[in-house]
Enzyme design. Sequence first.
Site, PDB file in Angstrom:
ATOM      1  N   ASN A 108     -12.785   5.323  -5.311  1.00  0.00           N
ATOM      2  CA  ASN A 108     -11.327   5.431  -5.386  1.00  0.00           C
ATOM      3  C   ASN A 108     -10.718   5.863  -4.061  1.00  0.00           C
ATOM      4  O   ASN A 108     -11.298   6.669  -3.332  1.00  0.00           O
ATOM      5  CB  ASN A 108     -10.928   6.404  -6.501  1.00  0.00           C
ATOM      6  N   THR A 113     -16.083   2.291 -13.812  1.00  0.00           N
ATOM      7  CA  THR A 113     -16.176   1.189 -12.837  1.00  0.00           C
ATOM      8  C   THR A 113     -16.701  -0.059 -13.535  1.00  0.00           C
ATOM      9  O   THR A 113     -17.566   0.029 -14.408  1.00  0.00           O
ATOM     10  CB  THR A 113     -17.046   1.556 -11.618  1.00  0.00           C
ATOM     11  N   TYR A 143       0.828  -1.213   0.000  1.00  0.00           N
ATOM     12  CA  TYR A 143       0.000   0.000   0.000  1.00  0.00           C
ATOM     13  C   TYR A 143       0.864   1.266   0.000  1.00  0.00           C
ATOM     14  O   TYR A 143       0.451   2.299  -0.555  1.00  0.00           O
ATOM     15  CB  TYR A 143      -0.994  -0.015   1.167  1.00  0.00           C
ATOM     16  N   CYS A 165      -2.008   2.867  21.332  1.00  0.00           N
ATOM     17  CA  CYS A 165      -2.055   1.520  21.926  1.00  0.00           C
ATOM     18  C   CYS A 165      -0.915   0.620  21.452  1.00  0.00           C
ATOM     19  O   CYS A 165      -0.865  -0.552  21.801  1.00  0.00           O
ATOM     20  CB  CYS A 165      -3.398   0.848  21.617  1.00  0.00           C
ATOM     21  N   HIS A 223     -14.775   3.578  -0.368  1.00  0.00           N
ATOM     22  CA  HIS A 223     -13.794   2.532  -0.027  1.00  0.00           C
ATOM     23  C   HIS A 223     -12.568   3.108   0.689  1.00  0.00           C
ATOM     24  O   HIS A 223     -11.489   2.528   0.637  1.00  0.00           O
ATOM     25  CB  HIS A 223     -13.392   1.756  -1.295  1.00  0.00           C
TER      26      HIS A 223
END
Length: 266
Positions: A113, A207, A78, A169, A130
């Site tokens: 997107n 799409t 990513y 955390c 998304h």
Amino acid sequence: MSTPTPFQPDVFPIPDNLVQTLAQAEKVVVFTGAGVSAESGISTFRDGNTGLWTRYSAHDLATPAAFKANPSMVWGWYEWRRAGVLNAHPNPAHQAIARLQEHFRDFALITQNVDDLHERAGSIGVTHLHGRLERARCFACLHPFQHPDGIPDIPEGGCEMQPPRCSRCDGNVRPGVVWFGEALPQPDWEHAMDMADQCDVLFSVGTSSLVYPAAALPQRALAHGATVVQVNPLPTPLDGTATFNLHGPAGVVLPAVVAALQAARA
Ligand code: BJW
Ligand code: ZN
């Protein structure tokens, strides 16, 4: 010698009855997918040899289980995608959509997107169904994470990279996207459904219309009698029911739509 004209509505032919419908429309939705960013050099997911899911495994990269099993591989992949977006620029399709917004009293841009190219083209109030690559957060407690400035230099396809730790955390930070099996952000999805249920015209742009629940939006618009305009060089499952199928690249078709609308309103 021909005289140059300020706009060229005939670069891609827009049907007259579509222009008339648009000229009278008040509530318009533009629903976009990866194809709208393709002309900016961002890979789509399912196109031929170039789609991300034809070159990389969605199962190993785009599910919560994949991140649990191999956080470094998923984070590195990513980060490579995020660097690609930071190096890209909005294209004429993004720009045309930003101009379209100015023409309607009530307008919603709903995108699947995870890039920010609509925003960089000038669109405001964009709904990201998304998620967004820039909105990383803790996998455990959801605390937001701020990426450092700059563009990471990552090899093609990514590399193993330890995800950052959550400042609250100490959990792993995850990409700010919606993976398979995860719910869409609820307020954004409700806004998208409301707009699809009430619009006069919905554009479905770039799409494949395969990923649900987002792919249901054009069907919802059709169900209450709205005009659905699909913009895509290739056929999709929406072809059979869309009111208009404009088969061409979004960066050519959408500027022609804007030019035709401006000419009709002049
Ligand atoms: C051009 C062009 C140019 C090229 N101009 N065009 C019903 C039936 C079956 C399955 C399901 C169902 N309902 C739900 C599911 C499961 C699943 C799903 O839909 N699976 C299907 C694939 C079978 N859906 C989910 O899991 C969703 N969540 C969910 O349902 O949750 C339920 C739940 C409720 C409550 C609690 C818990 C759970 C989540 C879906 C998340 C999708 N995530 C991804 C990855 C995001 C992160 C990332 O970027 O890595 O989102 S997958 C990927 O697909 C990405 C996209 O947004 C999405 C859609 O893809 P898109 O944009 O359509 O791209 P492509 O490549 O498919 O198409 C590009 C098109 O552009 C092509 O048509 C080209 O021709 C065209 N094009 N150049 C114009 N120049
Ligand atoms: Zn945390």
